[in-house]
Design an enzyme around this catalytic site. Structure first.
Site, PDB file in Angstrom:
ATOM      1  N   LYS A 145       0.845  -1.200   0.000  1.00  0.00           N
ATOM      2  CA  LYS A 145       0.000   0.000   0.000  1.00  0.00           C
ATOM      3  C   LYS A 145       0.877   1.245   0.000  1.00  0.00           C
ATOM      4  O   LYS A 145       2.080   1.193   0.249  1.00  0.00           O
ATOM      5  CB  LYS A 145      -0.923  -0.015   1.209  1.00  0.00           C
ATOM      6  CG  LYS A 145      -0.211  -0.017   2.540  1.00  0.00           C
ATOM      7  CD  LYS A 145      -1.190  -0.138   3.703  1.00  0.00           C
ATOM      8  CE  LYS A 145      -0.455  -0.168   5.031  1.00  0.00           C
ATOM      9  NZ  LYS A 145      -1.367  -0.279   6.175  1.00  0.00           N
ATOM     10  N   TYR A 154      12.621  31.545   5.942  1.00  0.00           N
ATOM     11  CA  TYR A 154      11.386  32.236   6.301  1.00  0.00           C
ATOM     12  C   TYR A 154      11.295  32.492   7.798  1.00  0.00           C
ATOM     13  O   TYR A 154      11.695  31.666   8.624  1.00  0.00           O
ATOM     14  CB  TYR A 154      10.174  31.406   5.871  1.00  0.00           C
ATOM     15  CG  TYR A 154       9.918  31.411   4.386  1.00  0.00           C
ATOM     16  CD1 TYR A 154       9.783  32.600   3.678  1.00  0.00           C
ATOM     17  CD2 TYR A 154       9.781  30.209   3.693  1.00  0.00           C
ATOM     18  CE1 TYR A 154       9.533  32.604   2.313  1.00  0.00           C
ATOM     19  CE2 TYR A 154       9.528  30.192   2.327  1.00  0.00           C
ATOM     20  CZ  TYR A 154       9.408  31.393   1.645  1.00  0.00           C
ATOM     21  OH  TYR A 154       9.162  31.380   0.305  1.00  0.00           O
TER      22      TYR A 154
END
Length: 369
Positions: free
Chosen positions: A38, A264
Site C-alpha cells: 500500500k 522564512y
C-alpha cells in the site's frame, strides 16, 4: 551506487530480496507470505516492488484501497490482492478487477453481498477482519452469528480467510496484551469454522509479530515495513537493509556572518560565522516543516549537517560549517546513514510516515532490477 545529480529516491530491489529472505527464514516452509504494498509500496514503487515480490514467490499482495489494486492489475499483476479498507463506492471496480475485499462490519458485509449479487458472482473470495483490540476496523467476536445468518444459503461470496491485526507486537512491555489478542483470535477462528462449516485460512502477524510471536503464524503472515528494511527494533534493523535512499545535491553555498538569519520568518539566526547549503527539496517532497530548526540531520560527504531554519516548500538549508564540500555535491537525506528511522526520530515521528510521505514528484531510480 551512482552519485545523484538531482533529487532522487533510489530503490534497491536487492535490499528487498534480502529482507524477504530474512523474514521468510523466521517462518515454517508451509506458511504463506503476504507482501503489503500500500501507499506506493511504502513510498517507493508499487508495481516494481510487486513484480519483484512475485518473482520471489509471495502468495498474496495487499493494498489499502481499491484504486491501488487497480494500478497493479493494469500492470498485468495476477497474484491475489487483498484490499484492506475497501469502500462501497469502489465495489463494482473491485469485482471487475478480481480484487479481494476485507469485510469488517455488518454494513460493509451487506453492501458487498448486494454488489456481488448484482454482478452474478458465485463464491467470490472475501476476507473477514475481526477486531481483537486495535479498535480500528473489524467485526466483533459476537458478530459471528450475524455473519452466519447473512451468508447462510447465499452462494455469491465465500470466506477465503479470517484475520486480525496486532496493536503492539513491537513492544515487549505489551506482551500480555498481545497474547490476549492471540487468544481472542483463537476463539474467533474456532467459532467461525464451526458456524460456517468449513475452514478459511487464518492470518494475524505483521512484521513485528513475525519476529516476536512466530508461534502465532497460522496459515499466512503479512509484512509491510520489514520488507522495506525496518523491524521496529535496532537489533532487527541491523539485520535488514533499507530499500529506499533519498539523495539530493547542493544547489548553492552561502557564507553567513554573525547575526544573519536564514529562511522564512528568520527562524535561524547565526551566532557566529557559518557556511550553509541550500538543497532542492522541501515539504512538497515529503520533508515536512517538523524536520527544520535542527530536528534532523542529513549526510554530506559522510558528515552530519543539521537542517537549519524552517523547511521551505521546495528547499531546505543545512549547516555545512567545517565540512569539505562544494556546489553540486551529493547529499544523503536518509538511507543507510542516517536511516529513515533515525531521520524521523529527530522530529518525533516514525519511518512509516517519512517513507510514505515522499512526494511522487521525486524521481525514482532502481538498483538490482
Amino acid at each position: 551506487m551512482p552519485k545523484a545529480t538531482e533529487t532522487v529516491l533510489e530503490i534497491d530491489l536487492g535490499a528487498l530480496v534480502h529482507n524477504y529472505h530474512y523474514l521468510r527464514s523466521k517462518l515454517k516452509a508451509e506458511t504463506k507470505f503476504l507482501g503489503v504494498i500500500k501507499a506506493f509500496a511504502y513510498g517507493s514503487d508499487a508495481v516494481k516492488v510487486a513484480q519483484k515480490l512475485i518473482a520471489l514467490g509471495v502468495d498474496y499482495l495487499a493494498v489499502a484501497y481499491v484504486k491501488e489494486g487497480i494500478v497493479l492489475r493494469d500492470a498485468g499483476i495476477k497474484t491475489p490482492i487483498l484490499v484492506l479498507h475497501p469502500q462501497q463506492a469502489n465495489f463494482d471496480e473491485l469485482i471487475e478487477r478480481c480484487l479481494e475485499p476485507s469485510l469488517y462490519s455488518p454494513k460493509v458485509l451487506k453492501e458487498f453481498l448486494e454488489t456481488a449479487k448484482k454482478h452474478n458472482q458465485t463464491n467470490y473470495p472475501i476476507h473477514l477482519k475481526f477486531n481483537t483490540g486495535l479498535n480500528r476496523l473489524g467485526f466483533w467476536e459476537n458478530d459471528v452469528d450475524f455473519i452466519k445468518e447473512q451468508l447462510g444459503g447465499r452462494a455469491e461470496i465465500k470466506v477465503k480467510s479470517v484475520f486480525s491485526h496486532l496493536a503492539a507486537s513491537d513492544d515487549q512491555t505489551e506482551a500480555a496484551f498481545t497474547k490476549t489478542q492471540i487468544s481472542s483470535f483463537e476463539r474467533i477462528v474456532k467459532e467461525v469454522d464451526e458456524k460456517l462449516g468449513y475452514t478459511p485460512f487464518r492470518h494475524l502477524l505483521n512484521t513485528s509479530g513475525i519476529l516476536n510471536y512466530p508461534e502465532a503464524q497460522y496459515d499466512m503472515v503479512r509484512s509491510g515495513i520489514g520488507l522495506y528494511g525496518f523491524g521496529n527494533a535496532p537489533e532487527i534493523d541491523s539485520e535488514l537493509k533499507p530499500v529506499a535512499t533519498l539523495k539530493t545535491i547542493i544547489s548553492q553555498i552561502h557564507n553567513i556572518e554573525p547575526n544573519e538569519s536564514v529562511g522564512y520568518n528568520r527562524a535561524f539566526t547565526s551566532e557566529g560565522y557559518k557556511t550553509t547549503a541550500t538543497l532542492p527539496l522541501g515539504h512538497a517532497d515529503g520533508i515536512g516543516r517538523q524536520y527544520g530548526n535542527g530536528k534532523a540531520c542529513v549526510s554530506v560527504n559522510g558528515q552530519k549537517a543539521p537542517i537549519i531554519g524552517n523547511v521551505c516548500m521546495d528547499m531546505i538549508m543545512i549547516d555545512i560549517t567545517g565540512i569539505d564540500c562544494k556546489e553540486g555535491d551529493e547529499v544523503i537525506v536518509f538511507g543507510k546513514n542516517p536511516s529513515a528511522e533515525e531521520f524521523a526520530a529527530g522530529a518525533d515521528t516514525i519511518s512509516y510516515e517519512l517513507l510514505t510521505g515522499i512526494s511522487q514528484r521525486v524521481k525514482r531510480s532502481f538498483l538490482g532490477t
